[in-house]
Design a protein around this motif. Structure first.
Motif, PDB file in Angstrom:
ATOM      1  N   UNK A  37      63.486  67.132  73.048  1.00  0.00           N
ATOM      2  CA  UNK A  37      63.643  66.028  73.995  1.00  0.00           C
ATOM      3  C   UNK A  37      64.153  66.552  75.348  1.00  0.00           C
ATOM      4  N   UNK A  38      65.038  67.541  75.312  1.00  0.00           N
ATOM      5  CA  UNK A  38      65.631  68.053  76.546  1.00  0.00           C
ATOM      6  C   UNK A  38      64.781  69.142  77.205  1.00  0.00           C
ATOM      7  N   UNK A  39      63.523  68.815  77.405  1.00  0.00           N
ATOM      8  CA  UNK A  39      62.584  69.696  78.109  1.00  0.00           C
ATOM      9  C   UNK A  39      61.848  68.804  79.110  1.00  0.00           C
ATOM     10  N   UNK A  40      61.109  69.385  80.050  1.00  0.00           N
ATOM     11  CA  UNK A  40      60.406  68.519  81.014  1.00  0.00           C
ATOM     12  C   UNK A  40      59.484  67.506  80.330  1.00  0.00           C
ATOM     13  N   UNK A  41      58.690  67.973  79.364  1.00  0.00           N
ATOM     14  CA  UNK A  41      57.756  67.051  78.691  1.00  0.00           C
ATOM     15  C   UNK A  41      58.507  66.040  77.834  1.00  0.00           C
ATOM     16  N   UNK A  42      59.540  66.502  77.127  1.00  0.00           N
ATOM     17  CA  UNK A  42      60.320  65.605  76.277  1.00  0.00           C
ATOM     18  C   UNK A  42      60.974  64.507  77.103  1.00  0.00           C
ATOM     19  N   UNK A  43      61.513  64.912  78.245  1.00  0.00           N
ATOM     20  CA  UNK A  43      62.168  63.947  79.133  1.00  0.00           C
ATOM     21  C   UNK A  43      61.142  62.946  79.667  1.00  0.00           C
ATOM     22  N   UNK A  44      60.022  63.471  80.148  1.00  0.00           N
ATOM     23  CA  UNK A  44      59.024  62.603  80.795  1.00  0.00           C
ATOM     24  C   UNK A  44      58.385  61.630  79.803  1.00  0.00           C
ATOM     25  N   UNK A  45      58.139  62.100  78.580  1.00  0.00           N
ATOM     26  CA  UNK A  45      57.534  61.209  77.572  1.00  0.00           C
ATOM     27  C   UNK A  45      58.477  60.037  77.305  1.00  0.00           C
ATOM     28  N   UNK A  46      59.772  60.319  77.192  1.00  0.00           N
ATOM     29  CA  UNK A  46      60.746  59.240  76.948  1.00  0.00           C
ATOM     30  C   UNK A  46      60.868  58.307  78.157  1.00  0.00           C
ATOM     31  N   UNK A  47      60.866  58.905  79.335  1.00  0.00           N
ATOM     32  CA  UNK A  47      60.970  58.092  80.557  1.00  0.00           C
ATOM     33  C   UNK A  47      59.756  57.160  80.673  1.00  0.00           C
ATOM     34  N   UNK A 209      58.095  89.562  69.461  1.00  0.00           N
ATOM     35  CA  UNK A 209      58.460  88.946  70.737  1.00  0.00           C
ATOM     36  C   UNK A 209      57.668  87.680  70.997  1.00  0.00           C
ATOM     37  N   UNK A 210      57.876  87.138  72.179  1.00  0.00           N
ATOM     38  CA  UNK A 210      57.201  85.885  72.536  1.00  0.00           C
ATOM     39  C   UNK A 210      57.208  85.740  74.052  1.00  0.00           C
ATOM     40  N   UNK A 211      56.469  84.755  74.537  1.00  0.00           N
ATOM     41  CA  UNK A 211      56.535  84.385  75.954  1.00  0.00           C
ATOM     42  C   UNK A 211      56.626  82.883  76.013  1.00  0.00           C
ATOM     43  N   UNK A 212      57.600  82.379  76.772  1.00  0.00           N
ATOM     44  CA  UNK A 212      57.709  80.939  76.946  1.00  0.00           C
ATOM     45  C   UNK A 212      58.639  80.646  78.122  1.00  0.00           C
ATOM     46  N   UNK A 213      58.787  79.374  78.431  1.00  0.00           N
ATOM     47  CA  UNK A 213      59.635  78.990  79.556  1.00  0.00           C
ATOM     48  C   UNK A 213      61.096  78.919  79.099  1.00  0.00           C
ATOM     49  N   UNK A 214      61.996  78.926  80.075  1.00  0.00           N
ATOM     50  CA  UNK A 214      63.429  78.874  79.736  1.00  0.00           C
ATOM     51  C   UNK A 214      63.741  77.644  78.885  1.00  0.00           C
ATOM     52  N   UNK A 215      63.149  76.487  79.213  1.00  0.00           N
ATOM     53  CA  UNK A 215      63.497  75.271  78.457  1.00  0.00           C
ATOM     54  C   UNK A 215      63.011  75.350  77.014  1.00  0.00           C
ATOM     55  N   UNK A 216      61.814  75.876  76.812  1.00  0.00           N
ATOM     56  CA  UNK A 216      61.332  75.998  75.423  1.00  0.00           C
ATOM     57  C   UNK A 216      62.119  77.050  74.651  1.00  0.00           C
ATOM     58  N   UNK A 217      62.473  78.138  75.333  1.00  0.00           N
ATOM     59  CA  UNK A 217      63.246  79.195  74.670  1.00  0.00           C
ATOM     60  C   UNK A 217      64.631  78.665  74.291  1.00  0.00           C
ATOM     61  N   UNK A 277      65.439  71.618  85.051  1.00  0.00           N
ATOM     62  CA  UNK A 277      65.692  72.116  83.682  1.00  0.00           C
ATOM     63  C   UNK A 277      65.449  73.616  83.577  1.00  0.00           C
ATOM     64  N   UNK A 278      64.446  74.099  84.323  1.00  0.00           N
ATOM     65  CA  UNK A 278      64.151  75.540  84.275  1.00  0.00           C
ATOM     66  C   UNK A 278      65.370  76.331  84.766  1.00  0.00           C
ATOM     67  N   UNK A 279      65.953  75.849  85.835  1.00  0.00           N
ATOM     68  CA  UNK A 279      67.127  76.517  86.420  1.00  0.00           C
ATOM     69  C   UNK A 279      68.316  76.436  85.449  1.00  0.00           C
ATOM     70  N   UNK A 280      68.542  75.200  84.997  1.00  0.00           N
ATOM     71  CA  UNK A 280      69.700  74.921  84.138  1.00  0.00           C
ATOM     72  C   UNK A 280      69.620  75.734  82.831  1.00  0.00           C
ATOM     73  N   UNK A 281      68.455  75.705  82.188  1.00  0.00           N
ATOM     74  CA  UNK A 281      68.363  76.352  80.888  1.00  0.00           C
ATOM     75  C   UNK A 281      68.218  77.873  81.017  1.00  0.00           C
ATOM     76  N   UNK A 282      67.694  78.313  82.164  1.00  0.00           N
ATOM     77  CA  UNK A 282      67.685  79.755  82.447  1.00  0.00           C
ATOM     78  C   UNK A 282      69.124  80.258  82.556  1.00  0.00           C
ATOM     79  N   UNK A 283      69.965  79.478  83.223  1.00  0.00           N
ATOM     80  CA  UNK A 283      71.380  79.849  83.374  1.00  0.00           C
ATOM     81  C   UNK A 283      72.074  79.846  82.017  1.00  0.00           C
TER      82      UNK A 283
END
Ligand code: LMR
Length: 335
Positions: A37-47, A209-217, A277-283
């Motif tokens: 839920x706390x990802x861009x898509x999760x947030x937007x779907x709920x909104x 290993x893997x590749x993904x965005x900060x929010x998914x990771x 979220x990218x900034x926040x979860x990267x941090x």
């Protein structure tokens, strides 16, 4: 008193009978996705769901099913096409079997910044993609595009800095052939696995290993089962928000208008939320690395980025049969 009691009983009886029948009449819009839920898509779907449910006063009710509760990855596209769900927002990679041209968005180092992606999806290429959905006749309507962010590499074998570091490393990738070629081009191995299986695959050593965005990771704790993470920003991750075409066609015009308007409003907000979220979860990933000492973080300098780009860019020319070459050329000309 007796009369009051009688009236109360009648009222309760009416509520018991009327409320469920009104609820039963509400048309369901089931929105399935695989992330937290706390990802861009999760947030937007709920909104989107909250806004639609208020605007349409319960006549149509959007229910969001996150975390692959209903369907995982490519299954969601098939389920939507068959009418088992009404909405989904799979990443571009998941359309490899249905709209393969969407692999455009998986091309490594093609989009220098998020604004370039917006120019593409809001412009002529976006229209051409919309036309492809209609032409393919899969019963899928493309509603809008949502962002996640740029992806980061991680591994348990060694730090991933230069192309040679990828040699022999087995990476979980999404189902895109472009991503498979990207890993092969680096001398690594790409294993296509559903998102819901990534954590276990990393923990149990099925992949290194893997590749993904900060929010998914961050939201799926991949960083807790990895030793090295490089903020490489090497590729974009975004979504095509889709709806079952027949369901859409049967909606009254005013309901279609409400849904489209809300979706456009949420899309604007989603783009902003994705950056935040990218900034926040990267941090948060960086803080975890500092505290736990189990994860090492690497940032690439411009020369290291250029070296990786050089090794990964040949993929751009390998898919001319599925991803129009003119799109790639146009994007490279964009500022
Ligand atoms: C993945 O499979 O890694 C992503 O497509 C998940 C998502 O929907 O962001």
């Amino acid at each position: 008193m007796k009369r009051f009691f009688f009236a109360l009983c009648v009222l309760i009886l009416c509520m018991v009978m009327v409320v469920p029948s009104a609820m039963a009449k509400a048309k369901k819009i089931r929105f399935s996705h695989v992330v937290s839920v706390n990802t861009p898509k999760g947030w937007a779907a709920n909104e989107f769901a909250n806004r639609v449910n208020i605007a349409l006063k319960g006549k149509y009710v959007v229910t969001v099913f996150p975390n692959a509760q209903l369907y995982g990855d490519n299954q969601a596209i098939e389920a939507l096409s068959a009418g088992f769900i009404e909405m989904a927002a799979p990443s571009s990679a998941k359309f490899v079997g249905s709209i393969p041209a969407l692999q455009l968005f998986d091309m490594p180092f093609l989009f220098p910044k998020i604004e370039t992606v917006h120019k593409v999806v809001d412009g002529k290429i976006g229209d051409e993609i919309r036309a492809m959905f209609i032409k393919r006749g899969l019963g899928i309507k493309l509603m809008t595009f949502w962002d996640n962010a740029f992806k980061q590499f991680s591994s348990n074998v060694r730090p991933l800095i230069k192309p040679a570091d990828f040699k022999g490393v087995k990476f979980r990738i999404m189902s895109s052939d472009v991503l498979e070629a990207q890993m092969a081009g680096l001398g690594g191995v790409g294993l296509k696995l559903p998102f819901a299986e990534v954590y276990n695959a990393l923990e149990q050593g099925v992949v290194d290993g893997q590749e993904n965005t900060a929010s998914n990771i961050y939201t799926k704790k991949f960083h807790e089962v990895q030793k090295y993470l490089t903020f490489s920003n090497h590729g974009y991750l975004g979504y095509a928000v889709i709806m079952n075409q027949k369901f859409w066609d049967k909606l009254p015009a005013d309901v279609q208008k409400t849904i489209s308007t809300i979706l456009m409003e949420v899309t604007v907000l989603e783009r902003q939320k994705a950056i935040e979220l990218d900034k926040e979860q990267g941090t948060l990933i960086r803080s975890y690395a500092k505290k736990s000492k189990r994860l090492k973080i690497y940032d690439l300098d411009p020369a290291q980025t250029a070296e990786l780009q050089k090794a990964m860019k040949p993929v751009h020319d390998k898919f001319s049969e599925v991803v129009p070459t003119k799109w790639i050329k146009e994007i490279k000309m964009m500022k």
